[in-house]
Design a protein around this motif. Sequence first.
Motif, PDB file in Angstrom:
ATOM      1  N   ILE A 104       0.813  -1.203   0.000  1.00 43.03           N
ATOM      2  CA  ILE A 104       0.000   0.000   0.000  1.00 43.03           C
ATOM      3  C   ILE A 104       0.854   1.263   0.000  1.00 43.03           C
ATOM      4  CG2 ILE A 104      -0.218   0.066   2.525  1.00 43.03           C
ATOM      5  CD1 ILE A 104      -2.958   0.912  -0.081  1.00 43.03           C
ATOM      6  N   GLU A 105       2.038   1.225   0.652  1.00 44.16           N
ATOM      7  CA  GLU A 105       2.903   2.398   0.677  1.00 44.16           C
ATOM      8  C   GLU A 105       3.341   2.784  -0.728  1.00 44.16           C
ATOM      9  OE1 GLU A 105       3.370  -0.366   2.363  1.00 44.16           O
ATOM     10  OE2 GLU A 105       3.197   0.141   4.496  1.00 44.16           O
ATOM     11  N   PHE A 106       3.648   1.771  -1.542  1.00 44.24           N
ATOM     12  CA  PHE A 106       4.054   2.023  -2.924  1.00 44.24           C
ATOM     13  C   PHE A 106       2.896   2.620  -3.710  1.00 44.24           C
ATOM     14  CE2 PHE A 106       4.478   0.715  -7.353  1.00 44.24           C
ATOM     15  CZ  PHE A 106       5.773   1.128  -7.645  1.00 44.24           C
TER      16      PHE A 106
ATOM     17  N   PRO B  26       2.501  13.550   1.666  1.00 44.44           N
ATOM     18  CA  PRO B  26       1.334  14.411   1.879  1.00 44.44           C
ATOM     19  C   PRO B  26       0.062  13.557   1.919  1.00 44.44           C
ATOM     20  CG  PRO B  26       2.709  15.227   0.067  1.00 44.44           C
ATOM     21  CD  PRO B  26       3.199  13.851   0.403  1.00 44.44           C
ATOM     22  N   ARG B  27      -0.937  14.026   2.624  1.00 47.73           N
ATOM     23  CA  ARG B  27      -2.195  13.287   2.678  1.00 47.73           C
ATOM     24  C   ARG B  27      -2.929  13.398   1.339  1.00 47.73           C
ATOM     25  NH1 ARG B  27      -4.785  14.174   8.758  1.00 47.73           N
ATOM     26  NH2 ARG B  27      -3.039  13.168   9.879  1.00 47.73           N
ATOM     27  N   LEU B  28      -3.716  12.369   1.040  1.00 46.85           N
ATOM     28  CA  LEU B  28      -4.432  12.309  -0.222  1.00 46.85           C
ATOM     29  C   LEU B  28      -5.683  13.185  -0.196  1.00 46.85           C
ATOM     30  CD1 LEU B  28      -4.355   8.456  -0.900  1.00 46.85           C
ATOM     31  CD2 LEU B  28      -2.912  10.190  -1.964  1.00 46.85           C
TER      32      LEU B  28
ATOM     33  N   HIS C  94       0.577   9.945  -5.612  1.00 40.83           N
ATOM     34  CA  HIS C  94       1.120  11.310  -5.624  1.00 40.83           C
ATOM     35  C   HIS C  94       1.894  11.583  -6.909  1.00 40.83           C
ATOM     36  CE1 HIS C  94      -0.049  12.786  -1.689  1.00 40.83           C
ATOM     37  NE2 HIS C  94       0.280  11.616  -1.164  1.00 40.83           N
ATOM     38  N   GLN C  95       2.657  10.584  -7.354  1.00 32.94           N
ATOM     39  CA  GLN C  95       3.504  10.786  -8.525  1.00 32.94           C
ATOM     40  C   GLN C  95       2.697  10.935  -9.808  1.00 32.94           C
ATOM     41  OE1 GLN C  95       6.593   7.855  -8.895  1.00 32.94           O
ATOM     42  NE2 GLN C  95       7.330   8.627 -10.862  1.00 32.94           N
TER      43      GLN C  95
ATOM     44  N   LEU D 113      -1.003  10.862  -9.985  1.00 33.60           N
ATOM     45  CA  LEU D 113      -2.362  11.399  -9.874  1.00 33.60           C
ATOM     46  C   LEU D 113      -2.409  12.708  -9.101  1.00 33.60           C
ATOM     47  CD1 LEU D 113      -4.195   8.055  -8.971  1.00 33.60           C
ATOM     48  CD2 LEU D 113      -3.973   9.109 -11.241  1.00 33.60           C
ATOM     49  N   GLY D 114      -1.247  13.213  -8.730  1.00 28.20           N
ATOM     50  CA  GLY D 114      -1.215  14.473  -8.000  1.00 28.20           C
ATOM     51  C   GLY D 114      -1.823  14.385  -6.620  1.00 28.20           C
ATOM     52  N   GLY D 115      -1.893  13.164  -6.084  1.00 28.65           N
ATOM     53  CA  GLY D 115      -2.428  12.988  -4.742  1.00 28.65           C
ATOM     54  C   GLY D 115      -3.941  12.999  -4.666  1.00 28.65           C
ATOM     55  N   SER D 116      -4.616  13.009  -5.821  1.00 25.13           N
ATOM     56  CA  SER D 116      -6.076  13.030  -5.863  1.00 25.13           C
ATOM     57  C   SER D 116      -6.583  11.663  -6.312  1.00 25.13           C
ATOM     58  CB  SER D 116      -6.567  14.112  -6.820  1.00 25.13           C
ATOM     59  OG  SER D 116      -7.972  14.085  -6.966  1.00 25.13           O
ATOM     60  N   VAL D 117      -7.453  11.043  -5.496  1.00 24.84           N
ATOM     61  CA  VAL D 117      -7.946   9.696  -5.801  1.00 24.84           C
ATOM     62  C   VAL D 117      -9.477   9.691  -5.818  1.00 24.84           C
ATOM     63  CG1 VAL D 117      -5.903   8.529  -4.902  1.00 24.84           C
ATOM     64  CG2 VAL D 117      -7.807   9.061  -3.354  1.00 24.84           C
ATOM     65  N   PRO D 118     -10.084   8.770  -6.577  1.00 26.14           N
ATOM     66  CA  PRO D 118     -11.543   8.787  -6.725  1.00 26.14           C
ATOM     67  C   PRO D 118     -12.301   8.151  -5.568  1.00 26.14           C
ATOM     68  CG  PRO D 118     -10.615   7.031  -8.052  1.00 26.14           C
ATOM     69  CD  PRO D 118      -9.452   7.788  -7.474  1.00 26.14           C
TER      70      PRO D 118
END
Length: 227
Positions: free
Chosen positions: A118-120, A190-192, A126-127, A129-134
Amino acid sequence: HAAAAGCDALVVCAGPSAQQSMTPEQRKMTYHEILVETAKSAADAPVSGPVIALSSLSVYGDAADHLEVIDESAPLTTAEDASPVCFQAAERTYRAGAPARHVIFRCADIKGGEDPPIEFKLKMAHQYLGGSVPFQDRARFYRVHVDDVVAAIAHALGGGLQGTYNLTHAEVPPRNGAFFDAVCDANGLPRLQFRNELKSPGQPVSVQRLLATGFTLAHTTPEQMPG
């Protein structure tokens, strides 16, 4: 359909690529072909034995979160996202095409095997998706080990199963937001940002119907908060 001719049973594990499922537009392009069209081809294949298909807990969305426990009779979401829409359509196709021979497993997120830790995944979020998830922050982070999914399929092939079963663990896991925040904090990330497009159950999901058939989970452990 053609490949199934002469086989004793049919197992359908078709699923969209996670990397091509991060936006509503991507899901709309791929989910119908991969899930619904595959179901149409497989459901009436020339097989006399069981037709076993993997579905998803996303069929519930958050529509059953008013319940204390979400079992297979719980209401399904009416959200228009391609994920629940196409998983629900595929399920209906299997029921119609193999009415007395279908087994549908509504799976949690599947881990293990070649799936990265999960860490990967969070670093990649972040790399790329810019830290944005659906995903939905308040949904429960249910995951099931791939070896238990395979074991459930083997259990179904052994006979006696019919209908729809939730496939995850009985323990109640943490919520997405709290869990991912903690993993990000522990790894200096950073947090998602959760866009809450793909909604999933926020209440405990029951697996009692499957366990009552004699099946046991031997490889799945619920996610624990870091530290």
